[in-house]
Design a protein around this motif. Structure first.
Motif, PDB file in Angstrom:
ATOM      1  N   VAL A 282      50.487  43.687   8.516  1.00 56.12           N
ATOM      2  CA  VAL A 282      49.517  43.160   7.550  1.00 56.12           C
ATOM      3  C   VAL A 282      48.397  42.381   8.231  1.00 56.12           C
ATOM      4  CG1 VAL A 282      51.100  43.124   5.589  1.00 56.12           C
ATOM      5  CG2 VAL A 282      51.008  41.146   7.136  1.00 56.12           C
ATOM      6  N   THR A 283      48.451  42.252   9.561  1.00 61.80           N
ATOM      7  CA  THR A 283      47.350  41.667  10.318  1.00 61.80           C
ATOM      8  C   THR A 283      47.039  42.565  11.497  1.00 61.80           C
ATOM      9  OG1 THR A 283      48.828  40.322  11.697  1.00 61.80           O
ATOM     10  CG2 THR A 283      47.966  39.287   9.691  1.00 61.80           C
ATOM     11  N   ASN A 284      45.766  42.643  11.835  1.00 57.67           N
ATOM     12  CA  ASN A 284      45.305  43.492  12.931  1.00 57.67           C
ATOM     13  C   ASN A 284      45.032  42.625  14.163  1.00 57.67           C
ATOM     14  OD1 ASN A 284      44.128  45.310  14.660  1.00 57.67           O
ATOM     15  ND2 ASN A 284      42.283  45.631  13.421  1.00 57.67           N
ATOM     16  N   PRO A 285      45.896  42.664  15.178  1.00 60.75           N
ATOM     17  CA  PRO A 285      45.737  41.772  16.331  1.00 60.75           C
ATOM     18  C   PRO A 285      44.452  41.977  17.117  1.00 60.75           C
ATOM     19  CG  PRO A 285      47.971  42.583  16.220  1.00 60.75           C
ATOM     20  CD  PRO A 285      47.173  43.374  15.229  1.00 60.75           C
ATOM     21  N   ILE A 286      43.865  43.166  17.074  1.00 59.72           N
ATOM     22  CA  ILE A 286      42.633  43.360  17.833  1.00 59.72           C
ATOM     23  C   ILE A 286      41.398  43.176  16.960  1.00 59.72           C
ATOM     24  CG2 ILE A 286      43.793  44.870  19.484  1.00 59.72           C
ATOM     25  CD1 ILE A 286      42.382  47.233  18.217  1.00 59.72           C
ATOM     26  N   GLY A 287      41.602  42.808  15.694  1.00 57.60           N
ATOM     27  CA  GLY A 287      40.471  42.457  14.845  1.00 57.60           C
ATOM     28  C   GLY A 287      39.855  41.141  15.311  1.00 57.60           C
ATOM     29  N   THR A 288      38.558  40.997  15.155  1.00 58.98           N
ATOM     30  CA  THR A 288      37.853  39.838  15.717  1.00 58.98           C
ATOM     31  C   THR A 288      37.786  38.651  14.772  1.00 58.98           C
ATOM     32  OG1 THR A 288      35.751  40.801  14.985  1.00 58.98           O
ATOM     33  CG2 THR A 288      36.471  41.277  17.250  1.00 58.98           C
ATOM     34  N   THR A 289      38.235  38.815  13.538  1.00 55.11           N
ATOM     35  CA  THR A 289      38.285  37.702  12.593  1.00 55.11           C
ATOM     36  C   THR A 289      39.677  37.641  11.974  1.00 55.11           C
ATOM     37  OG1 THR A 289      37.476  39.091  10.765  1.00 55.11           O
ATOM     38  CG2 THR A 289      35.832  37.870  12.044  1.00 55.11           C
ATOM     39  N   ALA A 290      40.036  36.449  11.518  1.00 55.76           N
ATOM     40  CA  ALA A 290      41.350  36.271  10.906  1.00 55.76           C
ATOM     41  C   ALA A 290      41.353  36.786   9.481  1.00 55.76           C
ATOM     42  CB  ALA A 290      41.740  34.795  10.927  1.00 55.76           C
ATOM     43  N   GLU A 291      42.417  37.455   9.118  1.00 55.43           N
ATOM     44  CA  GLU A 291      42.613  37.838   7.734  1.00 55.43           C
ATOM     45  C   GLU A 291      42.781  36.582   6.875  1.00 55.43           C
ATOM     46  OE1 GLU A 291      43.866  41.290  10.228  1.00 55.43           O
ATOM     47  OE2 GLU A 291      44.187  39.122  10.287  1.00 55.43           O
ATOM     48  N   THR A 292      42.476  36.674   5.610  1.00 56.49           N
ATOM     49  CA  THR A 292      42.777  35.584   4.688  1.00 56.49           C
ATOM     50  C   THR A 292      44.174  35.807   4.113  1.00 56.49           C
ATOM     51  OG1 THR A 292      41.918  36.713   2.721  1.00 56.49           O
ATOM     52  CG2 THR A 292      40.338  35.432   4.056  1.00 56.49           C
ATOM     53  N   PRO A 293      44.837  34.738   3.661  1.00 59.12           N
ATOM     54  CA  PRO A 293      46.125  34.934   2.994  1.00 59.12           C
ATOM     55  C   PRO A 293      46.031  35.891   1.809  1.00 59.12           C
ATOM     56  CG  PRO A 293      45.808  32.622   3.522  1.00 59.12           C
ATOM     57  CD  PRO A 293      44.507  33.306   3.823  1.00 59.12           C
ATOM     58  N   GLU A 294      44.892  35.880   1.127  1.00 60.11           N
ATOM     59  CA  GLU A 294      44.727  36.775  -0.020  1.00 60.11           C
ATOM     60  C   GLU A 294      44.672  38.238   0.412  1.00 60.11           C
ATOM     61  OE1 GLU A 294      43.747  32.744  -1.041  1.00 60.11           O
ATOM     62  OE2 GLU A 294      42.925  34.036   0.551  1.00 60.11           O
ATOM     63  N   GLU A 295      44.027  38.501   1.541  1.00 58.34           N
ATOM     64  CA  GLU A 295      44.009  39.876   2.061  1.00 58.34           C
ATOM     65  C   GLU A 295      45.417  40.333   2.421  1.00 58.34           C
ATOM     66  OE1 GLU A 295      39.748  40.549   4.282  1.00 58.34           O
ATOM     67  OE2 GLU A 295      41.133  39.124   5.186  1.00 58.34           O
ATOM     68  N   VAL A 296      46.164  39.454   3.048  1.00 54.56           N
ATOM     69  CA  VAL A 296      47.549  39.791   3.378  1.00 54.56           C
ATOM     70  C   VAL A 296      48.351  40.015   2.113  1.00 54.56           C
ATOM     71  CG1 VAL A 296      49.682  38.898   4.388  1.00 54.56           C
ATOM     72  CG2 VAL A 296      47.511  38.613   5.609  1.00 54.56           C
ATOM     73  N   ARG A 297      48.205  39.128   1.146  1.00 57.16           N
ATOM     74  CA  ARG A 297      48.924  39.288  -0.123  1.00 57.16           C
ATOM     75  C   ARG A 297      48.666  40.666  -0.717  1.00 57.16           C
ATOM     76  NH1 ARG A 297      45.890  36.304  -4.572  1.00 57.16           N
ATOM     77  NH2 ARG A 297      44.575  38.130  -4.087  1.00 57.16           N
ATOM     78  N   ASP A 298      47.424  41.081  -0.743  1.00 50.79           N
ATOM     79  CA  ASP A 298      47.085  42.368  -1.353  1.00 50.79           C
ATOM     80  C   ASP A 298      47.686  43.526  -0.572  1.00 50.79           C
ATOM     81  OD1 ASP A 298      45.715  40.963  -3.268  1.00 50.79           O
ATOM     82  OD2 ASP A 298      43.723  41.350  -2.415  1.00 50.79           O
ATOM     83  N   ARG A 299      47.759  43.403   0.755  1.00 49.30           N
ATOM     84  CA  ARG A 299      48.381  44.462   1.555  1.00 49.30           C
ATOM     85  C   ARG A 299      49.882  44.545   1.275  1.00 49.30           C
ATOM     86  NH1 ARG A 299      45.004  43.102   7.167  1.00 49.30           N
ATOM     87  NH2 ARG A 299      43.067  44.146   6.496  1.00 49.30           N
ATOM     88  N   VAL A 300      50.513  43.402   1.075  1.00 49.90           N
ATOM     89  CA  VAL A 300      51.942  43.406   0.746  1.00 49.90           C
ATOM     90  C   VAL A 300      52.163  44.017  -0.632  1.00 49.90           C
ATOM     91  CG1 VAL A 300      54.009  42.001   0.470  1.00 49.90           C
ATOM     92  CG2 VAL A 300      52.291  41.352   2.171  1.00 49.90           C
ATOM     93  N   LEU A 301      51.343  43.641  -1.592  1.00 53.50           N
ATOM     94  CA  LEU A 301      51.488  44.184  -2.949  1.00 53.50           C
ATOM     95  C   LEU A 301      51.274  45.696  -2.953  1.00 53.50           C
ATOM     96  CD1 LEU A 301      49.653  41.415  -5.011  1.00 53.50           C
ATOM     97  CD2 LEU A 301      52.119  41.771  -4.768  1.00 53.50           C
ATOM     98  N   LEU A 302      50.341  46.171  -2.124  1.00 55.93           N
ATOM     99  CA  LEU A 302      50.139  47.620  -2.007  1.00 55.93           C
ATOM    100  C   LEU A 302      51.396  48.279  -1.463  1.00 55.93           C
ATOM    101  CD1 LEU A 302      48.331  50.154  -2.070  1.00 55.93           C
ATOM    102  CD2 LEU A 302      47.590  49.549   0.257  1.00 55.93           C
TER     103      LEU A 302
END
Length: 354
Positions: A282-302
């Protein structure tokens, strides 16, 4: 019940440790001085993970030379011209090649686990390299007096011992890093190499009982090094059906950086069997910005739309710095992403009522 969430393994080393590693390579820092800094970095890593609310910790691989080469560091029967792993940005990593047998691990992963447990009372997960990756050490032209068959038998014994020692030392779980699985389909689209990898890994995993395999997991990703990957362009559809043939209780699957995560989730759902848990990235380690908790939440719900919540977990797509010299991701950014994973997973669990 809640949704478990776990790190994968590596976390960027502090700048002081990076400087010491470079100095050690040039002979300007002693083994003891380097070991002291690695231990300090391990303690700091564990503390920061605790402070972020992680229920399962890792040592961040602060003392490993890399996720793949730790068992062979110091082995004298190696040459430099082994398999080359090309990355999408044009850089490459090269493995060494074995020059003589018998093959024996020089370091077992329980040494890292035991060192980490000196600094925390929380559960600690230990990553180990899959035997399939180390099978690449054997040269294509063979070794006089040491057949490939004998090498693979020795490798399986060593890999079993690596896992078993971690279980005996109290690991919460043991994760086999299998990044070469997806890469194999790039090198051999027929799938023959992947079949060999799965067979070798199952030879080792099959030596453990059901209760032990419930603590064993396999991690797959398209590689991550210097903000690049080696096999993101390889279709997951060729890998996942064979991945889920592995005799493990847990699967850690890179997903956040996939261009079509729903397609991947449908494939996983088709392969899901009782008694296993799938940790989706639910997080991309090579992404250059941090995910928000809300983005993670939505990925889990998906993911929960396709996978039973009781068989679902979350993780980072892969380690943040699998090779010790990788400074492409800052330490603070890695921890920010981990915090988003922990908080976002908890938010999704609350929304799902678990």
């Amino acid at each position: 019940m809640s949704i478990p969430t776990e790190p994968i393994g590596s976390i960027p080393r502090p700048s002081t440790l990076q400087a010491a590693l470079a100095a050690h390579a040039e002979g300007r820092t002693s083994d003891a001085e380097l070991a002291a800094l690695q231990d300090r970095a391990t303690a700091e890593t564990l503390t920061r993970l605790e402070d972020l609310g992680c229920t399962v910790l890792v040592d961040g691989e602060q003392s490993k030379p890399s996720f793949v080469t730790y068992p062979i560091a110091g082995l004298t029967t190696l040459a430099a011209d082994g398999a080359v792993i090309p990355f999408a940005d044009g850089h490459s990593r090269q493995l060494p090649v074995l020059t003589a047998g018998p093959f024996r691990y020089q370091t077992h992963a329980d040494t890292y686990l035991l060192a980490a447990r000196e600094h925390t009372s929380r559960p600690v997960k230990q990553a180990v390299i899959a035997p399939s990756a180390l099978s690449l050490l054997y040269p294509g032209n063979g070794i006089d007096g040491y057949s490939r068959e004998q090498f693979l038998a020795d490798l399986a014994d060593e890999a079993e011992a690596d896992i078993r020692r971690c279980l005996d030392a109290g690991a919460h779980s043991v994760q086999l890093d299998f990044t070469e699985g997806r890469l194999s389909l790039k090198l051999d689209p027929s799938g023959g190499v992947l079949d060999d990898f799965v067979a070798l890994n199952n030879e080792v995993l099959g030596r453990f009982g059901d209760e032990e395999r419930a603590k064993l997991g396999v991690h797959t990703c398209p590689g991550g090094d210097h903000d690049s990957t080696h096999s993101l362009d390889v279709d997951y559809a060729g890998l996942l059906p064979k991945l889920f043939q592995l005799k493990a209780g847990n699967f850690y699957v890179q997903l956040a950086s996939e261009p079509d995560p729903e397609r991947v989730l449908r494939i996983i759902a088709d392969q899901l069997r009782p008694g296993i848990r799938v940790f989706v990235g639910v997080t991309n380690p090579i992404g250059t910005t941090a995910e928000t908790p809300e983005e993670v939440r939505d990925r889990v719900l998906l993911a929960a739309r396709y996978l039973p919540v009781g068989q679902l977990g979350t993780c980072d797509d892969c380690g943040f710095a699998p090779f010790a010299d990788d400074t492409s991701t800052s330490r603070d950014l890695a921890f920010a992403k981990i915090e988003a994973r922990v908080r976002g997973t908890a938010m999704a669990a609350a929304e799902l009522g678990v």
